[in-house]
Design an enzyme around this catalytic site. Sequence first.
Site, short mmCIF file in Angstrom:
data_model
loop_
_atom_site.label_atom_id
_atom_site.label_comp_id
_atom_site.label_asym_id
_atom_site.label_seq_id
_atom_site.Cartn_x
_atom_site.Cartn_y
_atom_site.Cartn_z
N ASP A 70 2.40 5.45 0.06
CA ASP A 70 1.68 5.91 1.23
C ASP A 70 2.74 6.30 2.26
O ASP A 70 3.90 5.88 2.18
CB ASP A 70 0.73 4.83 1.79
CG ASP A 70 -0.35 5.46 2.68
OD1 ASP A 70 -0.18 6.64 3.07
OD2 ASP A 70 -1.35 4.79 2.98
C1 BGC Z 1 -2.90 7.33 4.83
C2 BGC Z 1 -3.07 8.08 3.52
C3 BGC Z 1 -2.74 9.53 3.72
C4 BGC Z 1 -1.33 9.65 4.27
C5 BGC Z 1 -0.90 11.08 4.53
C6 BGC Z 1 -1.57 7.59 5.47
O1 BGC Z 1 -1.51 7.07 6.76
O2 BGC Z 1 -3.08 5.95 4.63
O3 BGC Z 1 -4.38 7.94 3.05
O4 BGC Z 1 -2.89 10.24 2.54
O5 BGC Z 1 -1.27 8.96 5.51
O6 BGC Z 1 -1.59 11.61 5.60
#
Ligand code: BGC
Length: 815
Positions: A224
């Site tokens: 993530d």
């Molecule tokens: C989120 C993800 C997301 C990523 C990119 C993170 O903060 O938890 O679900 O895909 O950011 O935006």
Amino acid sequence: MDDKALAVLLGRLTLEQKVALLTGEDFWSLRAVPEIGLRKILVSDGPAGVRGTTWDERDPSLLFPNPTALAATWDPGQVRRAGALMGAQARDKGVAWHLAPNVNLHRSPLGGRHFECYSEDPVLTAVVAAAFVDGVQSAGVASTAKHYIGNESETDRMTYDAEIDAETLREVYLVPFDAVVRAGAWSVMAAYNSVDGVTMTENEPLITGILKDTLGFDGVAVSDWFATRSAAASANAGLDVVMPGPQGPWGEALAAAVGKGEVAETVIDDKVLRLLRLADRTGFLDGADPLPPVTTPDDAAAQLRDIAARAMVVLRNENAGEEPLLPLNPHSVSRVAIIGPNAERLTAQGGGSAHVNPPHIISPLTALTEALGPMVTVEHAEGVVTQRLLPLLTPRTATDPDTGHAGLRVDFIDPAGDVLGSEVRQTSRFVFLGGLPAGTAGIRVRTDVAVADPGNHQFSVSGLGSFRLVIGDNAPMKITLSPTEGADPTEGLVKPPEHRVEVELDPGTVRIEAVVQVDENLPVAMFGLHHGAPGPEADELFEAAVAAARAADVAIVIVGTTDEVESEGFDRTDLKLPGRQDDLVAAVAQANPRTIVVVNAGAPVEMPWRALTPAVLWAWFPGQEGGYAIADALTGAVEPGGRLPTTFPKTAADAPVLATRPVDGKIVYAEGSMFGYRGYAKADIVPAFPFGHGLGYTTWEYEDITAAVTAAGDVELAVRVRNTGARIGREVVQIYLAGEDADQACDPRRLVAFGSTLAAPNEIATVPITIPVRVLARWDRELGVWRVRAGVRELIAARSAWDERLRTRVEMTGS
Ligand code: BGC
């Protein structure tokens, strides 16, 4: 290409090149290596559509009904259709790698990303997620199942430790991940949190052990965003790619770790091979098989409208006079009041990284006015204001001072104030995640705002950072908006602080200029400019709505949450509709017995007024065509045939699991599988609307059920149902396993399969449903294997977790 061919390409890379590939080149891409024919891979969020690599209204994306809505169709065909559309749009945007679906479960109804996940049930989530992945990947675009694993809460999500026992992990939370791997998902995202004491990006037993070795996942395990905190530990645990870049904990540190022998080069090779496999699968590697020729179809908007209407759930539909109030026949009314804060301002999506910029959002007010036709008088009254921030500036009233055309002028300026670049925007909410001209030290926004009414006007900036704001001839103001202590890093995006200023204005125009400082090393800025014109007092708004309801044949009240209530980055604190909406519904229902309530929300809310009004339609966050879909559902142009994928409690306190806040850094999943409908059943608490509930527009009788066990141990059922109503309709037949023997800690009931059918009035349909044997197996912790207990199983055919219709038994031989 086969692995052998990929290995040849891998062999042509130096260690430095390999390591460089494993961290993003920026927020949304991975590096190209032209020498081996690898093109730059673009990555994009997310479950509500394909945002692309910018956060910009000039690069619009189809906005889909939210994932809970897709799950509410209980129809893998519809979900696959949504996935295929998303895949097509990804292809049009050059995106290879899509960051969805979110397969975490609805453990607590307060979970901030509840709207972004499918269901409280692992089997429903698994079926829906697999269909979604299949749809997206049919277009040659990689799907990413996230967030692996234990990311059911947002509070302190970067650090909390989820303690999940082995059975619950296997039998509940892993089920959807298992299903998407089975469906062939090309990527899985490691979550921010820890599980059993180890942060997920370093969790070797879960990434290498279970995901890769046991489930056989051959895709890319990506972190993530900003979740990786180490080099050797995360690399050795099985994480393949760190996002975003270019900075990050891998890079040189990872190459050095290989040099020191802390990470074997074969470990790096495996990661690069997986990435090359993804590039090959998505057509980003020279020599890859050609992708299917897919492009966004012309009828995409019509498809979104159709899916959204099908997903809506008729929660209640009592007789109002001789007949149920819904569907509403436009010819039967001459005056309709359309009331509520979400009537004109639909909440089409939730907040956070899932956000996309749609080409438009159709409001229920517009669509209903159209559907009711010119013979019906429509009166609109907002009743209650639920937005925390002042309204954004719009091109309807804001003009570019340089040209006089609609919009806002945005200049990127260097430290000396010289303009490095300039653009005109049609929104006053700005999100820049990289992509600024080199040397940008400030972003200046200028616009002339039309002032229609004299009086006290409010203007505001929202976001994080240091601003200089000038309103008309007033002296410049310096404003600093600082993050709230302990807030999630996404605060600037999802729940920004706001600074308001009041000025008295005469009709005309007023020049607004705002400059936000930008850190050259972190070219990121998120801010908004807002304007509130003088308007009626809260009580006047409320009374006007009640009066409109009283004067109408039918009142339609459209209430709901906002993307500030339901968002990534924080959990909800209660299940109440924001503002005085509960009072509004009660007052309108009292003023007009023919009141229809439409709830526009992604996750459960308390509905204390639910018995006061004959009809309640649950509309979810229905996406860009949401207004049309609501009109189609209310008028019956499309049957709102959705069934709840999650339990709606009478009050938040009834939920089997409510708290989302870690205690001493831990969230203990002590309830095991006893959350959602299983938890309500165990505690004998009747919810407001149970899991699986949804009335549709016809009635059904369950006539017969048969079941047989196949040689492989699967159970094949046939359920005969009859449409006893006056309209064609779709029935979702749900199969629950009744509580197993008492000496095991078993669920009082659990969904094991479902199927659906369409039938005309009086038509009989037989629904074939298969329960795969693995769904009946339980995890044996001692032996570390799945086992099916020999003996009799009681199976229930039901219309919801609370509405049992037929039972049958099967004898399992066991394994
Ligand atoms: C989120 C993800 C997301 C990523 C990119 C993170 O903060 O938890 O679900 O895909 O950011 O935006």
